[in-house]
Design an enzyme around this catalytic site. Structure first.
Site, PDB file in Angstrom:
ATOM      1  N   VAL A  17       0.842  -1.200   0.000  1.00  0.00           N
ATOM      2  CA  VAL A  17       0.000   0.000   0.000  1.00  0.00           C
ATOM      3  C   VAL A  17       0.879   1.254   0.000  1.00  0.00           C
ATOM      4  O   VAL A  17       0.574   2.241  -0.672  1.00  0.00           O
ATOM      5  CB  VAL A  17      -0.961  -0.010   1.192  1.00  0.00           C
ATOM      6  CG1 VAL A  17      -1.813   1.255   1.210  1.00  0.00           C
ATOM      7  CG2 VAL A  17      -1.874  -1.234   1.126  1.00  0.00           C
ATOM      8  N   LYS A  37       8.004  -6.058  -9.136  1.00  0.00           N
ATOM      9  CA  LYS A  37       7.995  -7.043  -8.041  1.00  0.00           C
ATOM     10  C   LYS A  37       8.899  -8.189  -8.471  1.00  0.00           C
ATOM     11  O   LYS A  37       8.528  -9.002  -9.313  1.00  0.00           O
ATOM     12  CB  LYS A  37       6.568  -7.551  -7.800  1.00  0.00           C
ATOM     13  CG  LYS A  37       6.444  -8.494  -6.610  1.00  0.00           C
ATOM     14  CD  LYS A  37       6.531  -7.748  -5.296  1.00  0.00           C
ATOM     15  CE  LYS A  37       6.273  -8.688  -4.121  1.00  0.00           C
ATOM     16  NZ  LYS A  37       6.287  -7.975  -2.829  1.00  0.00           N
ATOM     17  N   ASP A  50       1.117  -8.381  -5.857  1.00  0.00           N
ATOM     18  CA  ASP A  50       1.345  -7.067  -5.269  1.00  0.00           C
ATOM     19  C   ASP A  50       1.474  -5.974  -6.331  1.00  0.00           C
ATOM     20  O   ASP A  50       0.970  -4.855  -6.145  1.00  0.00           O
ATOM     21  CB  ASP A  50       2.608  -7.100  -4.402  1.00  0.00           C
ATOM     22  CG  ASP A  50       2.429  -7.932  -3.150  1.00  0.00           C
ATOM     23  OD1 ASP A  50       1.270  -8.236  -2.788  1.00  0.00           O
ATOM     24  OD2 ASP A  50       3.450  -8.286  -2.532  1.00  0.00           O
TER      25      ASP A  50
END
Length: 245
Positions: A17, A37, A50
């Site tokens: 986040v 990622k 993610d």
């Protein structure tokens, strides 16, 4: 700062986040952004990882994964158990450098903490950051125990001659307890680096449009936000303990 490496002091600290907030603030400032990622673990082939979550929250960003492993384990262990090839720090650095030729900012989000291993040779996110010559942003928790894990991470970064840009609190509670409030002033001292933001604990659950509009309010100007560390500390930190009481 074409590449920024984002690590956490552990798992479940709000790293994804926080990465999305950094991306959203950069996009709002007119920058083109990619998120990389290196190793996604614990998700199936058709599930959102993610990097996908960063793109969902932040909007117009390029999302890339180098490898995906089904079991929720450290990347080196997950790769070994799945029989798939691991990711190495040189591969991470090469992919990030390529994205940097096409974007104003590349965010490399690690898995877990700084020294989680990518491969059997012990390669880590710290090694990738070293190859890239990139600064590192540390995402930390707010509560009890965070001073220790944050200082350990900061010490390791300095031992490797890596640039610690600062610390972001990944999840600031609506009703912070005394430990959280004291940590507002203690975290910069433990890290030897500035506090650069604090995300509300509900940030990841906000509608994407709201998240994008609010993200600059959670981050300091060096992350293209409007958050003010002094104002936040003055508001949240408790009064000093009385001497000699």
């Amino acid at each position: 700062m074409p590449v920024l490496v984002i690590t956490g002091t552990g798992t479940e600290v709000g790293k994804t986040v926080a990465t999305a907030a950094v991306a959203a603030a950069a996009v709002a400032a007119g920058r083109s952004v990619a998120v990389l990622k290196p190793a996604q673990t614990g998700v199936g082939p058709d599930e959102r990882g993610d990097a996908d979550e960063v793109a969902r929250l932040a909007g117009a960003v390029t999302a890339r994964e180098l490898a995906r492993y089904p079991e929720p384990l450290a990347p080196a262990t997950a790769a070994l158990r799945s029989g798939r090839a691991p990711v190495s720090p040189p591969e991470v650095a090469e992919a990030a450098a390529k994205l940097a030729t096409e974007h104003d900012l590349v965010l490399v989000e690690g898995a877990g903490g700084l020294l989680v291993r990518f491969d059997a040779d012990g390669g880590t996110l710290a090694d990738a950051a070293k190859l890239l010559g990139a600064p590192v942003l540390v995402v930390a928790t707010a509560g009890l125990g965070t001073l220790n894990t944050t200082e350990l991470t900061a010490r390791e970064l300095r031992a490797r001659d890596l640039d610690l840009l600062g610390v972001v609190i990944g999840s600031w509670p609506a009703e912070p307890d005394l430990a959280c409030r004291c940590n507002v002033t203690d975290l910069p001292e433990a890290a030897g680096a500035p506090l650069l933001g604090a995300l509300p604990e509900t940030a990841g659950a906000l509608p994407p449009g709201t998240f994008r509009s609010m993200a600059p309010e959670w981050l300091a100007p060096c992350l293209r936000g409007r958050w003010n560390a002094e104002e936040f500390t003055t508001r949240e930190a408790p009064a000093p303990f009385a001497r000699g009481a």
